[in-house]
Motif scaffolding. Structure first.
Motif, PDB file in Angstrom:
ATOM      1  N   VAL A 104       0.868  -1.143   0.044  1.00 24.09           N
ATOM      2  CA  VAL A 104       0.058   0.247   0.075  1.00 24.09           C
ATOM      3  C   VAL A 104       0.939   1.288   0.014  1.00 24.09           C
ATOM      4  CG1 VAL A 104      -1.834   1.132   1.265  1.00 24.09           C
ATOM      5  CG2 VAL A 104      -1.786  -0.943   1.096  1.00 24.09           C
ATOM      6  N   ARG A 105       1.849   1.073   0.706  1.00 21.93           N
ATOM      7  CA  ARG A 105       2.655   2.407   0.834  1.00 21.93           C
ATOM      8  C   ARG A 105       4.186   2.512  -0.071  1.00 21.93           C
ATOM      9  NH1 ARG A 105       1.002   1.279   5.420  1.00 21.93           N
ATOM     10  NH2 ARG A 105      -0.505   2.723   6.552  1.00 21.93           N
ATOM     11  N   MET A 106       4.008   1.532  -1.047  1.00 26.08           N
ATOM     12  CA  MET A 106       5.021   1.679  -1.888  1.00 26.08           C
ATOM     13  C   MET A 106       4.720   1.699  -3.463  1.00 26.08           C
ATOM     14  SD  MET A 106       7.211  -1.797  -0.574  1.00 26.08           S
ATOM     15  CE  MET A 106       7.870  -1.689   1.371  1.00 26.08           C
ATOM     16  N   ARG A 107       3.425   2.160  -3.632  1.00 26.13           N
ATOM     17  CA  ARG A 107       2.846   2.430  -4.999  1.00 26.13           C
ATOM     18  C   ARG A 107       3.635   3.155  -5.840  1.00 26.13           C
ATOM     19  NH1 ARG A 107      -2.960   3.604  -4.555  1.00 26.13           N
ATOM     20  NH2 ARG A 107      -2.564   4.548  -6.584  1.00 26.13           N
ATOM     21  N   ASP A 108       4.496   4.049  -5.127  1.00 23.46           N
ATOM     22  CA  ASP A 108       5.211   4.898  -6.331  1.00 23.46           C
ATOM     23  C   ASP A 108       6.171   4.098  -7.177  1.00 23.46           C
ATOM     24  OD1 ASP A 108       4.132   6.837  -4.707  1.00 23.46           O
ATOM     25  OD2 ASP A 108       6.159   7.488  -3.719  1.00 23.46           O
ATOM     26  N   LEU A 109       6.445   2.779  -6.822  1.00 28.97           N
ATOM     27  CA  LEU A 109       7.415   2.026  -7.458  1.00 28.97           C
ATOM     28  C   LEU A 109       6.801   1.232  -8.613  1.00 28.97           C
ATOM     29  CD1 LEU A 109       9.116   0.847  -4.096  1.00 28.97           C
ATOM     30  CD2 LEU A 109       9.941   2.685  -5.686  1.00 28.97           C
ATOM     31  N   ALA A 110       5.275   1.409  -8.672  1.00 32.00           N
ATOM     32  CA  ALA A 110       4.792   0.381  -9.767  1.00 32.00           C
ATOM     33  C   ALA A 110       5.199   0.831 -11.134  1.00 32.00           C
ATOM     34  CB  ALA A 110       3.162   0.553  -9.358  1.00 32.00           C
ATOM     35  N   GLY A 111       5.104  -0.375 -11.800  1.00 32.43           N
ATOM     36  CA  GLY A 111       5.255   0.000 -13.193  1.00 32.43           C
ATOM     37  C   GLY A 111       6.734   0.169 -13.407  1.00 32.43           C
ATOM     38  N   ASP A 112       7.539  -0.036 -12.613  1.00 38.63           N
ATOM     39  CA  ASP A 112       9.110   0.210 -12.955  1.00 38.63           C
ATOM     40  C   ASP A 112       9.824  -1.478 -13.041  1.00 38.63           C
ATOM     41  OD1 ASP A 112      11.800   0.497 -12.773  1.00 38.63           O
ATOM     42  OD2 ASP A 112      11.809   2.075 -11.421  1.00 38.63           O
ATOM     43  N   ALA A 113      10.332  -1.504 -14.388  1.00 37.82           N
ATOM     44  CA  ALA A 113      10.896  -3.005 -14.339  1.00 37.82           C
ATOM     45  C   ALA A 113      12.364  -3.103 -13.410  1.00 37.82           C
ATOM     46  CB  ALA A 113      11.403  -3.279 -15.747  1.00 37.82           C
ATOM     47  N   GLY A 114      12.709  -2.128 -12.937  1.00 34.18           N
ATOM     48  CA  GLY A 114      13.993  -2.205 -12.167  1.00 34.18           C
ATOM     49  C   GLY A 114      13.652  -2.235 -10.661  1.00 34.18           C
ATOM     50  N   VAL A 115      12.428  -2.530 -10.397  1.00 33.33           N
ATOM     51  CA  VAL A 115      11.914  -3.044  -8.875  1.00 33.33           C
ATOM     52  C   VAL A 115      11.161  -4.242  -8.945  1.00 33.33           C
ATOM     53  CG1 VAL A 115      10.632  -2.005  -7.007  1.00 33.33           C
ATOM     54  CG2 VAL A 115      11.903  -0.496  -8.317  1.00 33.33           C
ATOM     55  N   PHE A 116      11.417  -4.956  -8.095  1.00 27.93           N
ATOM     56  CA  PHE A 116      10.629  -6.099  -7.601  1.00 27.93           C
ATOM     57  C   PHE A 116      10.323  -6.180  -6.375  1.00 27.93           C
ATOM     58  CE2 PHE A 116       9.759 -10.457  -7.200  1.00 27.93           C
ATOM     59  CZ  PHE A 116       9.035 -10.969  -8.433  1.00 27.93           C
ATOM     60  N   ILE A 117       9.063  -6.177  -6.011  1.00 29.66           N
ATOM     61  CA  ILE A 117       8.550  -6.156  -4.524  1.00 29.66           C
ATOM     62  C   ILE A 117       7.911  -7.533  -4.049  1.00 29.66           C
ATOM     63  CG2 ILE A 117       7.212  -5.057  -2.739  1.00 29.66           C
ATOM     64  CD1 ILE A 117       7.110  -2.838  -4.542  1.00 29.66           C
ATOM     65  N   ARG A 118       8.112  -8.183  -3.225  1.00 23.51           N
ATOM     66  CA  ARG A 118       7.733  -9.353  -2.776  1.00 23.51           C
ATOM     67  C   ARG A 118       7.370  -9.402  -1.254  1.00 23.51           C
ATOM     68  NH1 ARG A 118       6.502 -14.434  -5.672  1.00 23.51           N
ATOM     69  NH2 ARG A 118       6.286 -15.947  -3.975  1.00 23.51           N
ATOM     70  N   SER A 119       6.123  -9.561  -0.908  1.00 20.90           N
ATOM     71  CA  SER A 119       5.826  -9.911   0.346  1.00 20.90           C
ATOM     72  C   SER A 119       5.871 -11.300   0.727  1.00 20.90           C
ATOM     73  CB  SER A 119       4.199  -9.223   0.620  1.00 20.90           C
ATOM     74  OG  SER A 119       3.893  -8.012  -0.117  1.00 20.90           O
ATOM     75  N   MET A 120       6.384 -11.278   2.074  1.00 18.65           N
ATOM     76  CA  MET A 120       6.547 -12.627   2.689  1.00 18.65           C
ATOM     77  C   MET A 120       5.932 -12.679   4.200  1.00 18.65           C
ATOM     78  SD  MET A 120      10.516 -13.864   2.081  1.00 18.65           S
ATOM     79  CE  MET A 120      10.494 -15.623   2.969  1.00 18.65           C
ATOM     80  N   ALA A 121       5.157 -13.943   4.284  1.00 25.66           N
ATOM     81  CA  ALA A 121       4.813 -13.951   5.697  1.00 25.66           C
ATOM     82  C   ALA A 121       5.657 -14.738   6.709  1.00 25.66           C
ATOM     83  CB  ALA A 121       3.344 -14.799   5.733  1.00 25.66           C
ATOM     84  N   THR A 122       5.583 -14.771   7.985  1.00 17.20           N
ATOM     85  CA  THR A 122       6.851 -15.432   8.647  1.00 17.20           C
ATOM     86  C   THR A 122       6.497 -16.946   8.831  1.00 17.20           C
ATOM     87  OG1 THR A 122       5.378 -14.688  10.549  1.00 17.20           O
ATOM     88  CG2 THR A 122       7.273 -13.309   9.934  1.00 17.20           C
TER      89      THR A 122
END
Lengths: 347, 134
Positions: A104-122
């Motif tokens: 939710v707080r990383m939406r500025d990074l959307a659409g950029d192929a130089g960024v990859f975001i992955r959410s992980m649960a513990t």
């Protein structure tokens, strides 16, 4: 299900090599699920990794870690440096589910192929989050991301462990989350390479920064230490480093929502990156990481082997005996190990 | 370790009413799923990108603005363009009955209107994702 070529190690590795993001995402899932492909994938990718600078961002809930990660990654992108992000949130101990909301707080990074975001649960698996996270870091590293930022909730032992897998650990504080003593409790100082006092426009930010400053002026410890599996382990300082070349954690004030103070923080992270290389500390940390990792994997593998050999029933009988205080846990383990050795010698 | 079902919950378009999406996200978590919540005002491209990076099994879209016939096909197209045609797409919100066949036709399997019990959604996901018996 996914395309067929992504169900084989060769297909997945080829996909990763050609920069296919679906392949990267699938590989991470295989590792998270500890599927049959997980170990062959890790073996295939390990030699490709080792180039990225790994940055840990930790701190109490509500200090603004996600927003800070968003701002930092955005700035790295302006410098054309690619960024992989792992955002860790807790698994509910009751349902086993998790609500992962850092995007939710990383939406500025959307659409950029130089960024990859992955959410992980513990998830809370045997062997622990630290290992799974280290493996996912390695995959992003092998995929060629130049900086890997890992964001963890800074409460509890496993988070400290994750922080210790990073080369540069940023501890995020914010004013108004308890008195200054909270900020300087044991454990936080020891793992921090850099402090960020976020929400610096709030009242009390100067006090928080000053409290950290005072603690640091009391003198850096000869060797930094961290708890690992209940043991104190030294980290980060090679034994022969000259006292005047030791790293003193800088303190940066930031307002992540307004992207203020981010340049200075990023410069601090890169300074630390250079320091690690020039002082020889990076090699020392790499050695310690490898040592820790190897022990962790060995311990899990041995445990699994023993449990398999002895069988569920024998174990639960022993657990009962300990629970009912007919047997103490140390003797119980000795008996289990004797039984195990007997089994493998007669097999 | 048992495979976890991962679900992306997103709100495409411009309406900011996210209470429903949050209730569903919470219920899915309590049902043992890993829920990635992306928040409001997501473009179809953002949703597809997040679905890919997170490697989800299910994409749940919440639309209350009446723009579902414009937005949902675009999300579906963006998913297919990335080779994610196998992802289960669900829509929740205010969807008139006459639009249901058209949404079904583009591959939206589940449509859940106001008053749906969250357990119904959970059961639907389990049923749709059940591995065929070997």
């Amino acid at each position: 299900m996914a395309p067929a070529q992504y169900n084989t190690v060769a297909g997945l590795v080829a996909g990763l090599e050609s920069g296919n993001r679906r392949a990267l995402a699938r590989i991470i899932s295989h590792i998270e699920n500890n599927s049959e492909l997980a170990q062959p994938l890790l073996a295939a990718l390990y030699p490709r990794a080792g180039q990225a600078h790994i940055i840990g961002i930790t701190g109490a809930p509500g200090t603004g870690k996600s927003t800070l990660v968003n701002a930092l990654a955005g700035l790295y992108r302006q410098q054309d440096i690619s960024v992989g992000i792992i955002a860790v949130d807790p698994t509910s101990p009751f349902s086993g589910g998790a609500l992962l909301g850092d995007r939710v707080r990383m939406r500025d990074l959307a659409g950029d192929a130089g960024v990859f975001i992955r959410s992980m649960a513990t998830r809370g698996s045997l062997g622990g989050l630290a290992q799974a996270t280290a493996d996912v870091i390695m995959v992003l590293d092998a995929a060629g991301f130049q900086r890997i930022i890992i964001e963890t909730v800074g409460v509890g032992q496993s988070e400290v462990e994750i922080a210790s897998t990073a080369y540069t650990t940023v501890v995020v504080e914010a004013p108004g989350l308890g008195d200054e003593v909270q900020a300087i409790k044991a454990g936080v100082l020891e793992i921090a390479d850099i402090f960020a006092v976020n929400k610096a426009d709030r009242e009390g930010a100067d006090r928080t920064a000053m409290a950290l400053q005072m603690m640091l002026h009391l003198g850096a410890p000869d060797r930094q230490q961290t708890m690992h599996h209940g043991r104190m382990l030294p980290v980060s300082l090679p034994p022969d480093i000259a006292p005047d070349r030791q790293w003193t954690p800088p303190i940066f004030k930031t307002i992540a929502t307004q992207k203020q103070g981010i340049e200075a923080l990023l410069a601090g992270i890169e300074d630390h990156n250079r320091y690690l290389a020039e002082s020889g500390t990076r090699q020392w940390r790499q050695y310690l990481r490898a040592a820790t990792e190897l022990r962790m994997i060995l311990r899990d593998a041995l445990l699994e082997r023993v449990l398999q050999q002895l069988g569920e029933e024998a174990i639960s009988e022993t657990v009962q005996a300990v629970a009912q205080r007919r047997l103490d846990p140390y003797s119980a383990v000795r008996q289990l190990l004797e039984a195990y050795h007997h089994r493998i010698n007669t097999a | 370790m048992k495979r976890k079902i991962r679900v992306l919950v997103a709100k495409p378009g411009l309406d900011g009413h996210d209470r429903g999406a949050k209730v569903v996200a919470r219920s899915l978590r309590d049902a043992g799923f890993e829920v990635i919540y992306t928040g409001i005002r997501q473009t179809p491209a953002m949703i597809a990108e997040a679905a890919l990076q997170e490697d989800v099994d299910v994409v749940g879209l919440s639309v209350l603005s009446g723009a579902h016939m414009a937005l949902v096909p675009k999300v579906k197209e963006a998913l297919v363009a990335q080779g994610m045609d196998d992802v289960l797409v669900l829509v929740g919100g205010i969807i008139p009955n006459e639009d249901v066949p058209a949404l079904n036709a583009i591959g939206v399997k589940g449509i859940f209107g106001p008053g749906t019990a969250t357990q119904e959604i959970v059961d639907f996901i389990h049923k749709e994702l059940a591995e065929p018996a070997a």
